[in-house]
Write an enzyme that holds these catalytic residues in place. Structure first.
Site, mmCIF file in Angstrom:
data_model
loop_
_atom_site.group_PDB
_atom_site.id
_atom_site.type_symbol
_atom_site.label_atom_id
_atom_site.label_comp_id
_atom_site.label_asym_id
_atom_site.label_seq_id
_atom_site.Cartn_x
_atom_site.Cartn_y
_atom_site.Cartn_z
ATOM 1 N N ASP A 1 0.788 -1.230 0.000
ATOM 2 C CA ASP A 1 0.000 0.000 0.000
ATOM 3 C C ASP A 1 0.820 1.279 0.000
ATOM 4 O O ASP A 1 0.362 2.321 0.447
ATOM 5 C CB ASP A 1 -0.915 -0.010 1.225
ATOM 6 N N GLU B 1 -0.078 -9.092 -1.145
ATOM 7 C CA GLU B 1 -0.684 -8.521 0.069
ATOM 8 C C GLU B 1 -1.927 -7.697 -0.305
ATOM 9 O O GLU B 1 -2.105 -6.556 0.100
ATOM 10 C CB GLU B 1 0.321 -7.676 0.867
ATOM 11 N N GLU C 1 -2.202 5.137 2.830
ATOM 12 C CA GLU C 1 -2.116 3.721 2.465
ATOM 13 C C GLU C 1 -3.467 3.095 2.125
ATOM 14 O O GLU C 1 -3.556 2.231 1.248
ATOM 15 C CB GLU C 1 -1.436 2.926 3.586
ATOM 16 N N HIS D 1 6.465 5.689 12.649
ATOM 17 C CA HIS D 1 6.780 6.454 11.446
ATOM 18 C C HIS D 1 5.580 6.982 10.661
ATOM 19 O O HIS D 1 5.741 7.805 9.776
ATOM 20 C CB HIS D 1 7.622 5.604 10.486
ATOM 21 N N ARG E 1 2.699 8.590 8.567
ATOM 22 C CA ARG E 1 2.490 9.986 8.166
ATOM 23 C C ARG E 1 1.410 10.669 9.007
ATOM 24 O O ARG E 1 1.569 11.797 9.451
ATOM 25 C CB ARG E 1 2.080 10.016 6.692
ATOM 26 N N HIS F 1 13.343 5.716 12.545
ATOM 27 C CA HIS F 1 13.120 5.859 11.101
ATOM 28 C C HIS F 1 13.903 7.066 10.582
ATOM 29 O O HIS F 1 14.114 8.038 11.309
ATOM 30 C CB HIS F 1 11.612 6.048 10.886
HETATM 31 C C1 UD1 Z 1 6.686 4.949 3.488
HETATM 32 C C2 UD1 Z 1 5.286 4.516 3.031
HETATM 33 C C3 UD1 Z 1 4.553 3.824 4.158
HETATM 34 C C4 UD1 Z 1 5.392 2.693 4.746
HETATM 35 C C5 UD1 Z 1 6.777 3.215 5.116
HETATM 36 C C6 UD1 Z 1 7.650 2.077 5.574
HETATM 37 C C7 UD1 Z 1 4.079 5.968 1.436
HETATM 38 C C8 UD1 Z 1 3.285 7.190 1.273
HETATM 39 N N1 UD1 Z 1 4.517 5.718 2.678
HETATM 40 O O1 UD1 Z 1 6.490 5.903 4.528
HETATM 41 O O2 UD1 Z 1 3.337 3.279 3.658
HETATM 42 O O3 UD1 Z 1 4.741 2.222 5.898
HETATM 43 O O4 UD1 Z 1 7.381 3.811 3.971
HETATM 44 O O5 UD1 Z 1 8.754 2.531 6.307
HETATM 45 O O6 UD1 Z 1 4.325 5.249 0.509
HETATM 46 N N2 UD1 Z 1 14.139 8.719 4.439
HETATM 47 C C9 UD1 Z 1 15.519 8.666 4.314
HETATM 48 N N3 UD1 Z 1 16.101 7.460 4.014
HETATM 49 C C10 UD1 Z 1 15.395 6.308 3.853
HETATM 50 C C11 UD1 Z 1 13.989 6.379 3.984
HETATM 51 C C12 UD1 Z 1 13.388 7.595 4.272
HETATM 52 O O7 UD1 Z 1 16.211 9.660 4.465
HETATM 53 O O8 UD1 Z 1 15.993 5.250 3.588
HETATM 54 C C13 UD1 Z 1 13.512 10.023 4.769
HETATM 55 C C14 UD1 Z 1 13.444 10.983 3.577
HETATM 56 O O9 UD1 Z 1 13.616 12.282 4.023
HETATM 57 C C15 UD1 Z 1 12.001 10.786 3.086
HETATM 58 C C16 UD1 Z 1 11.279 10.576 4.396
HETATM 59 O O10 UD1 Z 1 12.161 9.783 5.189
HETATM 60 O O11 UD1 Z 1 11.514 11.893 2.363
HETATM 61 C C17 UD1 Z 1 9.928 9.911 4.311
HETATM 62 O O12 UD1 Z 1 9.964 8.750 3.498
HETATM 63 P P1 UD1 Z 1 8.590 8.267 2.773
HETATM 64 O O13 UD1 Z 1 8.861 7.033 2.001
HETATM 65 O O14 UD1 Z 1 7.962 9.396 2.053
HETATM 66 O O15 UD1 Z 1 7.642 7.992 4.011
HETATM 67 P P2 UD1 Z 1 7.640 6.824 5.086
HETATM 68 O O16 UD1 Z 1 7.075 7.350 6.358
HETATM 69 O O17 UD1 Z 1 8.941 6.145 5.092
HETATM 70 N N1 UDP Z 2 12.183 -3.324 10.429
HETATM 71 C C1 UDP Z 2 13.557 -3.380 10.209
HETATM 72 N N2 UDP Z 2 14.380 -2.519 10.896
HETATM 73 C C2 UDP Z 2 13.906 -1.625 11.789
HETATM 74 C C3 UDP Z 2 12.499 -1.542 11.980
HETATM 75 C C4 UDP Z 2 11.662 -2.402 11.282
HETATM 76 O O1 UDP Z 2 14.024 -4.200 9.410
HETATM 77 O O2 UDP Z 2 14.712 -0.898 12.379
HETATM 78 C C5 UDP Z 2 11.291 -4.229 9.663
HETATM 79 C C6 UDP Z 2 10.210 -4.969 10.424
HETATM 80 O O3 UDP Z 2 10.669 -6.215 10.887
HETATM 81 C C7 UDP Z 2 9.117 -5.130 9.381
HETATM 82 C C8 UDP Z 2 9.280 -3.906 8.507
HETATM 83 O O4 UDP Z 2 10.599 -3.407 8.751
HETATM 84 O O5 UDP Z 2 9.354 -6.270 8.572
HETATM 85 C C9 UDP Z 2 8.251 -2.872 8.848
HETATM 86 O O6 UDP Z 2 8.585 -1.694 8.206
HETATM 87 P P1 UDP Z 2 7.927 -0.303 8.563
HETATM 88 O O7 UDP Z 2 7.449 -0.323 9.961
HETATM 89 O O8 UDP Z 2 8.917 0.716 8.150
HETATM 90 O O9 UDP Z 2 6.729 -0.222 7.524
HETATM 91 P P2 UDP Z 2 5.208 -0.731 7.528
HETATM 92 O O10 UDP Z 2 5.221 -2.198 7.762
HETATM 93 O O11 UDP Z 2 4.490 0.059 8.551
HETATM 94 O O12 UDP Z 2 4.738 -0.387 6.157
#
Ligand code: UD1
Ligand code: UDP
Length: 366
Positions: A96, A118, A132, A205, A207, A238
């Protein structure tokens, strides 16, 4: 030879797609191309390094504090070029995220069938989780194949009028991943640090929780730490700068709290296995914790994972400070409440989801 393009870009998608890619790559009749969108950067590469999967494309779209529209537009544009070059017979997306939504839309625009791994998770509340719930419903609007992790997710799809012949109940591939990662002899300095205490493992994490809801979570945890001396907290924070700022502001500088960098998946799964309680707003962690028998307080107002609630290991506690504080305290002081939530159950699969998906994909394409 039929060609499948797998597209994903965030940490959880990678954790759940890599076991499937390994399975698809076993087939002599299927070519499996891997396209990363790079919606995440460091957190995605951590997973790719663990699974040692070579990718064919990385669209590398991540920007600091990226907006939903930037992610969507960049994936649509850049993936369009890959689709032009590769012209796959099927695109596989996961879950999602905005990557999944935009990739499914890119496939739809080019008349390429999309398979949704999924599929069928729902809260039916467009704003929780946001965006999502929209993403997953939108992917299911255009998908030709649905890989539902549970019977309940299949029922959601049927209720929405999806064709039952296109739905496969497979289990969740995250359980496949879990069987590769948790080890009895795992060691880590952070776990040594808390071997004299009860470990609370924290992640946050989402949004819709940025700002006050997330600060409420952190304040509740601070209150618990101040009250109970036998507790230690580990929080792999995160990479989102907004999350980091709130964590720093409320949780830094406290002896029994460690704010650490995101863990790779092997480390994280083993930390989960050693924890006493898990506090999270994550989706994937809600699926992993039941099979490890770990109580999870889900700091959200809704969940698309009712199976874990029914099984008793998950509890929805919302995002207000007092409720979170009260619920953590209850698990810390009431043995019965703790035991009731710590039975290992497995509503999300038996570790063979990838095989079932690969078989269904072969049936569809060959
Ligand atoms: C995204 C997904 C969310 C998922 C989550 C898993 C969307 C809208 N959101 O949210 O569904 O649960 O990933 O973790 O698709 N950033 C870094 N390095 C990284 C990753 C992120 O610097 O490796 C920072 C960046 O500034 C980025 C911000 O985190 O802009 C947010 O990342 P983003 O993918 O937009 O949102 P998540 O909360 O990670
Ligand atoms: N996870 C990881 N390292 C971390 C935190 C979470 O590998 O420091 C793994 C966790 O086991 C799970 C996945 O990341 O498999 C969940 O990711 P996240 O919570 O970022 O996203 P969501 O599942 O909410 O989309």
């Amino acid at each position: 030879m039929k060609k499948i393009l797998t597209v994903f870009g965030t940490r959880p998608e990678a954790i759940k797609m890599c076991p499937l890619i390994l399975e698809l790559k076993k087939s002599a009749e299927l070519e499996c191309i891997v396209c990363l969108t790079g919606q995440h950067r460091e957190m995605l590469m951590q997973v790719m390094n663990i699974f040692k999967i070579q990718y064919d494309y990385n669209l590398d779209i991540m920007e600091q504090n990226q907006s939903l529209s930037r992610i969507t537009v960049n994936v649509l544009n850049k993936l369009g070029e890959v689709l032009e070059t590769e012209n796959p017979d099927l695109i596989l997306v996961h879950g999602d995220t905005s990557t999944s939504f935009a990739a499914a839309l890119a496939g739809f625009y080019r008349g390429i069938p999309v398979g949704h791994v999924e599929a069928g998770l729902r809260t039916y509340n467009m704003y929780s989780p946001y965006p999502e719930e929209f993403n997953r419903q939108a992917v299911d609007l255009v998908a030709q194949l649905y890989f539902a992790p549970t019977e309940q997710s299949r029922q959601n799809l049927l209720k929405e009028g999806k064709d039952s012949d296109k739905i496969y109940v497979t289990g969740n591939t995250v359980i496949d991943a879990l069987s590769l990662t948790v080890r009895a002899d795992y060691q880590n300095e952070n776990l040594d640090w808390c071997s004299d205490s009860r470990l609370i493992l924290l992640t946050a994490h989402r949004r819709e929780n940025l700002g006050e809801p997330m600060k409420n979570m952190f304040r509740a945890i601070r209150q618990v730490i101040e009250e109970y001396e036998d507790i230690k907290v580990i929080y792999p924070v995160h990479k989102n700068p907004k999350v980091r700022q709130a964590a720093q502001e409320i949780l830094s500088g406290i002896d029994r709290i460690r704010l650490i960098e995101p863990l790779d998946v092997v480390d994280f799964h083993n930390f989960m296995a050693r924890s006493y309680i898990i506090l999270t707003d994550s989706g994937g962690i809600q699926e992993e914790a039941p099979s490890l028998g770990k109580p999870v307080l889900v700091m959200r107002d809704t969940t698309e994972r009712p199976e874990g609630i029914e099984a008793g290991t998950l509890k929805l506690v919302g995002t207000t400070e007092d409720v979170i504080y009260r619920e953590i305290k209850k698990l810390l002081v009431e043995d019965k409440a703790y035991e009731a939530m710590s039975n290992a159950v497995n509503p999300y699969g038996d570790g063979h989801a990838s095989e079932r998906i690969a078989e269904a994909v072969s049936k569809y394409l060959l």
